[in-house]
Write an enzyme that holds these catalytic residues in place. Structure first.
Site: not given
Lengths: 632, 632
Positions: B253, B305, B402
């Protein structure tokens, strides 16, 4: 009942070795796979499923709901092989298999191992995904092939009984299921059976399924259908979003679509249905004008193994391009030709047979691609989730094994794609060398054709036998300087719909010649990934570059489309014409470790790229491959 | 406790308008979103969650386990805005929020709304995905920002109590959890708190988490971890596949990785840990030399991600390239600079701030990208499953939110990226106009910098105040003809690690000048999709072509990399330098309906392409965009 012979027997240097390989080894190999006797191949269980359904063995059903179709396609392929290599052993094996099928058929005519063994209570409860009619369709095709090869109606009789059963189940009468198969296939098989038997029941059922499709409710009203519906598996997945006459674009699962359009073309022809014909022309234009890879493959989207949701969406690296869909396009094209001989159909048929279909099988005949990308970089393909379906090498078999027996039956049956006939008008669509018997009004003509296709354009035909006819020779879209002679005398070239006529009678020698130089081909700029790129085609063959002949980082090569593409005979794969393209390597050299971006004048060094026929890629191990080249 | 001021206040024409926009509207806009008072924005509930946890409201927790971090980042951003626009209303709102946090904090120091309201029994039971330490980290960053802006320790005191609690929970003593957070963030926040307070407890906990990471068992031994493990979410997803000193490549990630490396850089510097430093240099080389988009974005793979599983896998159209990961790279780069001022770190920091970070927010400051592709063709992006994550337009908010507050705190806090300092050596990394106070051994220097960056290279600095120091000016990698003068006299240019020193004292006027022409940039040929393509950069800005300035089918344009790229001031987005590239349209014209492939000489017509800064794309509606251009 009229015996329909298998039209052309190939004797060329391209198809015949493949046919001989399949006949000598492929049939036996796939038989072992279907009996789970081939180490390393995915489990099939297809034969054992039938034995269990026949009460000849104990056990559970194994495999998909469409597992029966693998055996059906094998029977079809094995039947075709008898035309080339009559084998008593194979004949008795086929009889043995048919004996099992007879026992597996239920008293009401139903024949399906999954629903007989595993879910007898769910017969025709999942019409969209149960594949019962799909499997029956393939078995009916097998029955026709077996009949053509042997003259025996034994298998056809089984299927005739099953079709009678279907006629009792499906229809618009009270108590019947007014619906249509989720996976089309039986429609074209029914048309084949009608042509062999003349029995209208086959054609009537085919027409009913074609005309019912997309008419609500069909299976769209089945309980649970909507809950199973997803973005890529809605009613369009099944070509059920609209009646076929209202469909403007080819949608959904590509194999399903191709089989539907094939069946519909038969119905349009046999019923002389012009509204259906017009729909098919429109769909043909959409597929071949906006949704087809240059290899003739169709169905670019892995999700739903389907046509993309928009036109011109043909990514080369994450292509789905299923082997079976390519076969389906060839089948459809051939049926368009049967209805109306126009060379544009044959151009596509030939393109897909030589490229998108053949790439599905290895040169050794024992390894298969389900997915046929036009570009691969193995390290990327193996690690990106979106290319999970793109395999860098062919495999021995698949859990969903539609493609291997499909490509085998297609190669062994390639002779059935050579001609169409309307009375004494004989249309020759493929130039590959072969011999054929053609029945004319006054007798059977024997045609013996020598050709070096696909390496050299043209052919020589010797006519013998009895009768006479008019031969129509296709002028391929790639042919230059088409010339025709009869008995040494030049003929006038007056093409109609891309076919040049010449009258033939026994004793005639017909010669056709044309050149076919390698050419750069560009794509419509709407196809994003290949804008400003070019492919290389020579005759019907699409070429590709492989790392094995060149270097890694094929994407760094830029072809100079203004230069001549050189040709040479290469001693690869039994002899091919290999091409060499001139160009440069653009800024591909002297990059330091960890140098990811750089400014300044790019370095260009002259380079050349060797190319081989696309269908032969990945026969020398894993490596990069590319059809579309950057251009200087 | 020493007061650390916010180093530089921007006063230029590029950042300052964005800062003013965020201060005047963005803070209020995001406050409305966090209170679910902004129509059309995805539900947040972040403030209400804290009120419920504080006993000030009734209801259920809503949102992700990391929902608290949205409010934390808002507090941080709001605190920064006070440097520019001191607002009594905002100050009292912040005090009000901190009052809620005080009440929401549990008696043992724990502060987390999800686990307090919803799953109190599961506190620290899901250390890899529970995000408790991640949320605490962001709140600690907010506390430091609030302290810097107001001098108030009120929020820092809350976090100090929570850190005391963490110190009792985590560690190697009997009964403690010997593990580390699944989402890194707190490490760098702890380092910030240590720098403000001098309290070693913060640094000790940071060091413990950094050094424990990837040491088995950690949370790899938690029940259920292996069953949750998938290909793209294994231990490498959490950078827990190996101790950081043994990690050779950046994995998993991308945001997690960037935050980890940022925290590790702080520990390496503060503990002068050379083995950690060496690992970070190696990881830096891997990220910036093999795994970073030209925009500075990182994390190319949507699944997880994350960083791709292989080097050089940087597809422009299906990029993940999360805004938060770009921010993370800037944070990491800045911390590498704090440890060792080398211009290569600043070059990347500047690149990502001006491109990969800023593209995350619209020109109006109210719409956001989570994913930042380098190419889009909307019709394709909207229909292909593999680009489902790539949105053709920015949106008002996200369920996982986020990025929006992260980009806001980064823009409002951009001044903190301008300088690093070691005693009286002052390193200036960014040339954008600003004013700053720098404490030196003999007093506080005031530096006032005028600059037209990023449109024109160079700056003029006026020095006032007290004390003296040595100013080190970065020579950007794109700068040509770097010149430096002090009080009108040319200075010798002797760069050390890319920085040119000049002694400064009150009254001095320092001028730096360099040119930065637009340039074509090529990528390493291992990056498959962009081999034989070029991007256009000018100074720190990556440029892109948009349909709005050009035409559709951008892929049909080929730039002539040998021609001059022309520049003009354009009255777009408050004034930009627009670029125009010469080239041709390759075979992009006069295609007939349904013409998918064609042979023959390609048609080329001269054409030009206008380009704007990449970060400004998609401010004029949906359309094609491309960073990488085909090359003649």
């Amino acid at each position: 009942m009229k015996k329909q012979t298998f039209v052309a027997l190939m004797n060329d240097s391209f198809w015949r070795p493949k046919i001989d390989l399949f006949a000598a080894e492929g049939i036996a190999y796939q038989w072992r796979v279907l009996n789970d006797a081939e180490p390393g191949a995915a489990k099939s269980h297809s034969v054992r499923n039938f034995k269990i359904a026949a009460g000849l063995a104990e056990g559970e059903h194994y495999g998909k709901v469409f597992q029966d179709s693998d055996l059906a396609k094998w029977i079809e392929a094995a039947s075709y092989s008898l035309f080339y290599h009559d084998s008593p052993q194979l004949r008795s094996r086929l009889e043995e298999v048919i004996g099992i099928l007879e026992k597996a058929q239920q008293s009401d005519g139903y024949l399906n191992t999954y629903y007989t063994i595993k879910e007898p209570e769910n017969r025709f409860k999942n019409i969209e995904n149960g594949h019962e009619l799909y499997c029956a369709g393939h078995m009916l095709e097998a029955a026709v092939a077996y009949y053509d090869a042997t003259g025996s109606s034994r298998l056809l009789n089984i299927l005739s009984r099953e079709v009678d059963y279907f006629l009792s189940i499906f229809g618009k009468n009270a108590g019947q299921l007014d619906t249509y198969p989720g996976h089309e296939e039986i429609e074209l098989a029914l048309a084949k059976a009608f042509e062999r038997t003349g029995d209208e029941k086959y054609l009537d059922l085919a027409e009913y399924f074609i005309n019912s499709r997309g008419v609500v409710p069909g299976f769209l009203a089945e309980p649970g259908f909507l809950s199973r519906k997803e973005r890529f598996r809605g009613s369009d997945y099944y070509q059920a979003h609209a009646p076929i006459r209202e469909q403007m674009t080819a949608e959904g699962h590509a194999v399903r679509a191709m089989y539907l359009f094939s069946g519909a073309a038969e119905v349009a022809r046999l019923k002389n249905d012009d509204s259906l014909r017009q729909a098919l022309y429109r769909l043909w234009d959409n597929v071949t004008g906006k949704r087809m890879y240059v290899t003739g493959s169709v169905g670019s989207l892995k999700d739903g193994e389907r046509f993309s949701l928009v036109d011109y969406d043909l990514p080369p690296d994450i292509a789905y391009a299923e082997t079976c869909a390519a076969i389906g396009l060839a089948m459809w094209a051939y049926r368009m030709l049967k209805d109306r001989p126009e060379a544009r159909f044959a151009d596509i048929m030939e393109r897909v047979l030589y490229n998108g279909v053949l790439s599905g099988v290895s040169h050794d005949g024992r390894h298969y691609f389900y997915v046929n990308p036009l570009k691969i970089k193995p390290a990327v393909a193996k690690t990106r989730p979106e290319s999970e379906h793109v395999k860098p090498s062919r495999v021995k078999w698949f859990g969903t094994a539609c493609c291997p027996p499909n490509v085998m039956r297609t190669v062994l049956g390639i002779g059935s794609y050579v001609y169409t006939q309307k009375d004494d008008d004989i249309y020759m669509h493929l130039y590959a060398g072969h011999s054929a018997q053609i029945m004319t009004a006054r007798g059977e003509l024997q045609l013996s054709v020598c050709s070096e296709m696909p390496w050299k354009g043209g052919m020589q035909m010797r006519v013998s036998g009895e009768g006479s006819g008019r031969l129509w020779l296709r002028v391929p879209d790639y042919a230059r300087g088409f010339a025709l002679s009869k008995n040494g005398n030049d003929e006038n070239i007056q093409a109609v719909n891309g076919y040049v006529p010449v009258d033939i009678a026994p004793g005639d020698v017909i010669e056709a010649a044309f050149s076919m130089e390698a050419q750069f081909v560009h794509a419509n700029p709407n196809v994003d990934e290949i804008a400003c790129k070019a492919a290389v085609l020579r005759g019907p063959l699409v070429y590709c570059a492989e790392e094995a002949d060149n270097f890694p980082l094929l994407s760094s090569f830029r072809a100079d489309a203004k230069t001549h593409i050189s040709e040479e005979k290469a001693n690869l794969f039994g002899g091919i014409v290999r091409l060499t393209v001139q160009g440069d390597l653009y800024d591909a050299i002297s990059w330091g470790e960890g140098e990811l971006y750089r400014t300044g004048a790019p370095k260009r060094i002259p380079a050349q790229l060797h190319m081989i026929p696309y269908s032969l890629w990945n026969n020398r191990g894993e490596g990069e491959m590319a059809v579309w080249l950057n251009i200087i």
